[in-house]
Scaffold this active site. Structure first.
Site, short mmCIF file in Angstrom:
data_model
loop_
_atom_site.label_atom_id
_atom_site.label_comp_id
_atom_site.label_asym_id
_atom_site.label_seq_id
_atom_site.Cartn_x
_atom_site.Cartn_y
_atom_site.Cartn_z
N ASN A 216 0.85 -1.20 0.00
CA ASN A 216 0.00 0.00 0.00
C ASN A 216 0.88 1.24 0.00
O ASN A 216 2.10 1.14 0.02
CB ASN A 216 -0.96 -0.03 1.21
CG ASN A 216 -0.20 -0.08 2.51
OD1 ASN A 216 0.50 0.85 2.87
ND2 ASN A 216 -0.32 -1.20 3.22
N PHE A 337 -4.47 3.60 15.20
CA PHE A 337 -4.96 4.59 14.24
C PHE A 337 -6.18 3.99 13.55
O PHE A 337 -6.36 2.78 13.53
CB PHE A 337 -3.88 4.89 13.19
CG PHE A 337 -2.93 5.96 13.64
CD1 PHE A 337 -3.04 7.26 13.18
CD2 PHE A 337 -1.93 5.67 14.56
CE1 PHE A 337 -2.19 8.26 13.61
CE2 PHE A 337 -1.05 6.66 14.99
CZ PHE A 337 -1.19 7.96 14.51
#
Ligand code: CTP
Length: 425
Positions: A216, A337
């Site tokens: 990613n 997160f």
């Protein structure tokens, strides 16, 4: 927000020979606006781009240039100059100055101060792109980073010489932000001394065959900045990171991994720790039929569905959840997160519960703008509620989070509130 006793802040500014020296008046003005005391040192080459008189008028002080001047040495010698300020800023810093610093050469006042100092040094490079990219300069930068010198920039863009690329001195406001950050950290001291921290960062890459992988766009900037911030506050930090282009933060124990499973293993090996922050963009899936050989293209082209190449994936372990729900070795504070594209706060709260973490920092990633960028907007969610942190640099997010974490550890353990306590009640 951190405030500072501004009266005591003093910066020694070394100006070397680059056209970017023309931005120095603006830098001095911004520092003076923040009530910082600035003393300037000008190299011989710097004197071709800015006059001592300009610097003296702006700083309101004598400007120092000569190593062997009876006049200057008796007023303030090079040793005093190197020790008297809180911080030395070299802006602009040429390739030559950086090379001298890396080699420990002291053949003029500026380089002698830099060798004699026991103060933190911030270097703001400015040069032609080829000079910046030259292996010799990059080696010197690496050496200085290892010595603890902090670099700001250079940025990318059109250069005074007419070429394009990395080499531009960053804007004065960015230099001031970095100096302000230095004082913010200084004010907090080392409250996390004696505490152990684990941080995950970067992407993970998952092999499909010996030459291909899925990954990613995570740059690792946020996780690396958090590791550096926790280190600056005194913690003993292990940073477990997937592949990134970033330099290793100084003083942290670096563990470089590729896949999610390697990242999980490295995290388990780092336990026990007092706190963990999972900032990595872990790939949720890995290939369920990893090919030992390179997958070949079909010999004949076909559009039939049964002839199409199909990959199948299986779920990876969730590292944050493994840490958040770890039995005996659960860190006291687990922070995650949440990258969300819709219902940001609602989804993040659900994620916090699901993964058993204490705090979650949620950001809106719709449009992919957060990945690789310098700035981000955060919703900081704890059992007590939610707080909005307006758009700020990832380094400021790291500082704000690290200072909240140090506040958490300053509270009597019996009075600390976290998600796990709530789940058990
Ligand atoms: N995370 C992790 N291990 C995983 C996936 C995510 O440790 N296999 C961590 C991330 O580091 C982050 C948090 O979990 O701290 C949330 O990641 P995010 O990508 O927002 O959520 P996902 O768990 O992937 O869930 P979804 O894709 O459904 O939003």
């Amino acid at each position: 927000m951190v405030t500072e006793n501004t009266a005591k802040r003093s910066v020694l500014l070394i100006v070397t020979g680059s056209i970017a020296a023309t931005k120095v008046p603006e830098l001095i003005r911004l520092l003076k606006d923040k009530a910082m005391d600035v003393t300037a040192v000008l190299t011989e080459a710097g004197g071709y781009f800015i006059s001592p008189l300009t610097l003296a008028s702006l700083t309101g002080k004598r400007v120092y240039s000569e190593l062997f001047s009876i006049d200057e040495e008796t007023e303030m010698g090079h040793i005093q100059l190197s020790r008297k300020s809180d911080l030395i800023v070299v802006a602009p810093a040429t390739a030559n100055t950086i090379a001298k610093m890396a080699q420990g050469i002291s053949d003029d006042l500026a380089s002698t101060i830099l060798l004699a100092t026991d103060k933190p040094v911030l270097v703001v490079p400015a040069m032609n792109v080829r000079m910046w990219e030259h292996p010799a300069t990059q080696r010197n930068v690496q050496t200085l980073r290892k010595d603890g010198v902090v670099f700001v920039g250079p940025s990318k863009g059109a250069l005074a010489c007419g070429e394009e690329g990395h080499g531009r001195m960053v804007e004065p406001s960015e230099i001031v932000d970095e100096i302000q950050r230095f004082y913010d950290f200084k004010k907090l001291g080392r409250p996390l001394q004696g505490k152990k921290a684990l941080v995950t960062s970067g992407p993970t890459v998952e092999a499909i065959d010996p030459v291909r992988y899925i990954a990613n766009r995570s740059s690792g900037k946020q996780g690396h900045a958090i590791a550096a911030a926790l280190k600056a506050l005194g913690a003993d930090v292990t940073l477990v990171s997937g592949p990134t282009a970033l330099p290793d933060p100084v003083g942290v124990k670096m563990v470089k991994v590729e896949s999610a499973r390697e990242m999980l293993d490295a995290c388990y090996k780092a336990l026990p720790v007092d706190m963990a922050v999972c900032a990595a963009a872990v790939s949720d899936w890995r290939s369920s039929n990893l090919s030992e050989q390179k997958i070949k293209k079909p010999a004949k082209k076909s559009m039939k569905p049964e002839d199409m190449l199909t990959f199948t994936f299986m779920e990876n372990p969730d590292i944050l959840e493994c840490l958040g729900k770890h039995g005996d070795k659960r860190p006291q504070l687990v922070v995650g997160f949440a990258a969300e594209t819709e219902n940001v706060v609602k989804n993040a709260k659900a994620k916090m519960q699901r993964k058993g973490c204490d705090w979650i920092l949620a950001n809106d990633v719709s449009g992919g703008s957060v990945f690789g960028s310098e700035d981000t907007e955060i919703h900081y969610i704890t059992v007590d509620g939610e707080e909005h942190w307006p758009l700020m640099s990832k380094r400021d997010v790291a500082f704000t989070l690290a200072s909240r974490m140090s506040d958490y550890f300053s509270i009597d353990p019996k009075l600390r509130k976290n998600n796990v306590t709530k789940l058990l009640l």
